[in-house]
Design an enzyme around this catalytic site. Structure first.
Site, PDB file in Angstrom:
ATOM      1  N   HIS A 414       7.164   0.473  -4.273  1.00 43.91           N
ATOM      2  CA  HIS A 414       6.974  -0.340  -3.346  1.00 43.91           C
ATOM      3  C   HIS A 414       6.798   0.183  -1.165  1.00 43.91           C
ATOM      4  CE1 HIS A 414      11.028  -1.282  -3.705  1.00 43.91           C
ATOM      5  NE2 HIS A 414      11.140  -1.718  -2.661  1.00 43.91           N
ATOM      6  N   ASP A 472       8.252   1.044 -10.518  1.00 45.59           N
ATOM      7  CA  ASP A 472       8.481   0.761  -9.855  1.00 45.59           C
ATOM      8  C   ASP A 472       8.490   1.985  -8.910  1.00 45.59           C
ATOM      9  OD1 ASP A 472       8.317   0.144  -6.835  1.00 45.59           O
ATOM     10  OD2 ASP A 472       9.990  -1.088  -6.674  1.00 45.59           O
ATOM     11  N   SER A 563      16.279   0.784  -0.846  1.00 44.93           N
ATOM     12  CA  SER A 563      15.813   1.138  -1.876  1.00 44.93           C
ATOM     13  C   SER A 563      14.917   2.411  -1.893  1.00 44.93           C
ATOM     14  CB  SER A 563      14.009   0.195  -1.125  1.00 44.93           C
ATOM     15  OG  SER A 563      14.521  -1.490  -1.611  1.00 44.93           O
TER      16      SER A 563
END
Length: 628
Positions: A414, A472, A563
């Site tokens: 992402h 992901d 992230s």
């Protein structure tokens, strides 16, 4: 280096002395006479080390007759010398001709495949290419004793190509390794390119034998003499007009095609079939460095005639020696073998890679007041920052990531995915920074290094929010490898058996790195503990099968900027591993991403790398095979 074991056989020793005394009578009975008249001890002959000033004690003509006396545990050099039994492929040239360390004897499968491709060149399968450019059939012309390339170098009879070969029992092995019929030895004619089949000690003769004469073409017999094959220079006359030959009169300028260097004067005058210069200019094939020294796992040191030279030059002359050491962050269990540029313009072996030394860290840590630990870069040397430029004045921070090899980063999909187009963003909008202490792009330290991205690979099943961030995970290949240091090191990865791939177990103690949300956004790590997918489902019912979760410990938090970063844990290494210390291994990549300036107070969702073994290992192998 003396092989005193020959003394244990008095009959052999006396017979050998008698032969040497008969043929080389100028020295006394305990000595060997070199071709230049020097005398050395009999024990210094054919031992792999050139003791004669002219090296005549270590030639096939001198040593080939000793082959039958060199048995295990000793190692027999191709030309006949007998050396220590551990000589073969130990990284040290124990044989005077280098036959104990040739690429075809010692190289791995990659080395041999690369060697075969270069030998074939643009010729057909089962053919090899001579330095002159002609193609010959391997089975009929390679290592058959004759100089079939006919360029005077003996390329197709060289130790590099033939020294490793085993000849049938009924045949004779030439001093460079080629095989001829056993009936041709001692027949009065040189059937081996090096004449070793007619060696005086082998045939008990001192007379000179006849050598088959290669008849030159009538064209070369006319005018001033010129070298044959690729050694022949490009000839130009007045006005840069290319001349063909024969050259009977006039001034000629000499030059060579790429990869060759002219030896001799750049011009000479031809008259009465003689050049005005004392030597005939010729072109000498140099060894190309293209792809030979390149690789982030080693560093090269080049010397020629004992003087250090620049390794980055595109070509090196025969006689150039190259020594290698492992780059920082890499290691090897044995010394790296040297490379040598051989006559004919080829390297005697390929470069050997070093092994990546992953998962290492150093320096103590200090507690950070909010529950994380503000750290020196050496504590998480694999952690990198991913920055993006989307129609702005400068790069801004996007995500974290982990270094798998010097040119490969693992992060969350992402972080590089456009939800609008359902495609990755363009690779050239990203930049990766290693050893980044302050999160802001413009706040730098001397240690940090920057690289652009040249390729983005997203897990094939990733569909973004529509599939709740299933798969992901993304891999970024960098345009140039990082040079490893104490603050830039890759993380280790390992993959479990098929039955263990489904989930990460509970209570793995580890940490992840990121930048705090206070002050200058300094680098920190956050202690955490893992929970399996089934445990995570009690709190997050829609969690995907490729996920596990971690609970941060104490007051530490997982924030938006974390992230893509990796959850790592220190594990003991296998007792049979070449590593002798504990290492840090990557378990997962942070997948969930709270809004900017928000943090996850409870659990953080991770993408489990065990579900992406093929994708990760294939990319790592490409990096190692093409750039290490």
């Amino acid at each position: 280096m003396q092989l005193i074991s020959f003394l244990s056989n008095p009959l052999f020793f006396c017979a050998l002395l008698l032969k040497f005394r008969t043929i080389f009578a100028a020295c006394d009975s305990s000595q060997f006479e070199c071709d230049n008249g020097s005398c050395i001890s009999q024990y210094d002959v054919c031992n792999g080390e050139k003791n004669c000033p002219d090296g005549s004690d270590e030639t096939a003509l001198t040593c080939v007759s000793q082959r039958q006396h060199c048995t295990k545990p000793y190692f027999q050099c191709t030309y006949g010398a007998c050396v220590i039994g551990t000589a073969g492929c130990n990284g040290v040239n124990e044989c005077a001709d280098g036959s104990d360390e040739t690429r075809l004897r010692c190289g791995n499968e990659d080395d041999i495949r690369q060697h075969d491709r270069r030998l074939q060149g643009n010729c057909k399968e089962n053919e090899f290419k001579c330095p002159s450019g002609i193609c010959l059939d391997k089975s009929n012309f390679l290592c058959d004793g004759k100089d079939d390339c006919a360029d005077g170098t003996g390329f197709d009879e060289s130790v590099e190509l033939c020294g490793h070969m085993e000849c049938p029992a009924y045949s004779f092995k030439c001093g460079t390794g080629g095989c001829i019929s056993g009936s041709l030895s001692c027949n009065g004619e040189n059937d081996c390119y090096d004449g070793s089949d007619e060696a005086p000690l082998l045939c008990n003769t001192t007379k000179k034998v006849t050598t088959p004469v290669v008849t030159e073409t009538p064209l070369e017999l006319l005018g001033c003499p010129l070298p044959l094959g690729d050694e022949r220079p490009i000839l130009t006359g007045d006005g840069s007009r290319v001349l063909t030959g024969p050259i009977t009169r006039g001034t000629v300028r000499f030059s060579c095609k790429q990869g060759y260097v002219l030896e001799g004067e750049e011009s000479s005058y031809c008259a009465k079939n003689k050049w005005s210069t004392s030597t005939i200019p010729k072109c000498v094939k140099y060894c190309s460095t293209a792809g030979e020294f390149d690789g982030y796992s080693t560093k090269a040191l080049c010397t020629h005639n004992g003087q250090q030279v620049e390794c980055r030059k595109p070509f090196h002359p025969p006689g150039t020696e190259v020594k290698f050491v492992c780059s920082t962050g890499f290691k090897t269990l044995s010394p790296l073998p040297e490379m040598r540029c051989m006559k004919g313009g080829y390297w005697n072996r390929g470069r050997q890679r070093c092994e990546q030394d992953c998962g290492q860290l150093a320096t103590p840590i200090k507690q950070f007041s909010s529950g994380g630990y503000t750290i020196n870069n050496t504590v998480v040397p694999w952690h990198v920052g991913l920055y993006v430029w989307h129609n702005e004045k400068d790069y801004h921070f996007q995500c974290g990531g982990s270094l798998l090899t010097p040119d490969l980063v693992i992060t969350a999909a992402h972080c590089v995915y456009d939800e609008g187009t359902r495609l990755p963003y363009s690779y050239d909008t990203f930049r990766v920074i290693a050893a980044k202490f302050y999160r802001n792009y413009g706040e730098t330290t001397p240690e940090e290094k920057r690289r652009d991205v040249r390729l983005i690979e997203i897990a094939p099943g990733y569909k973004g929010r529509t599939e709740n961030y299933y798969q992901d995970l993304a891999l970024l290949t960098l345009d140039e490898p990082f040079e490893l240091s104490h603050v830039i090191r890759p993380i280790c990865v390992t993959f479990a058996s098929f039955a263990e791939k489904e989930s990460v177990t509970d209570d793995v103690q580890g940490k992840f790195a990121g930048w705090n949300i206070e002050n200058k956004h300094e680098l920190q790590f956050v202690p955490a503990v893992s929970k399996s997918n089934s445990v995570c489902r009690r709190n997050l019912r829609d969690i995907q099968a490729d996920k596990f979760c971690i609970f941060t410990q104490g007051k530490s938090l997982a924030c938006q900027g974390d992230s893509g970063g990796g959850f790592t844990s220190e594990l003991p290494t296998n007792a049979f591993s070449t590593w002798n210390t504990a290492r840090h291994f990557l378990f997962g990549v942070i997948s969930n991403a709270p809004n900017a300036d928000q943090c996850a107070h409870s659990l953080t969702v991770m993408t489990n790398i065990q579900h992406f073994e093929d994708m990760i290992l294939n990319a790592m192998n490409r990096s190692v095979e093409t750039r290490s």
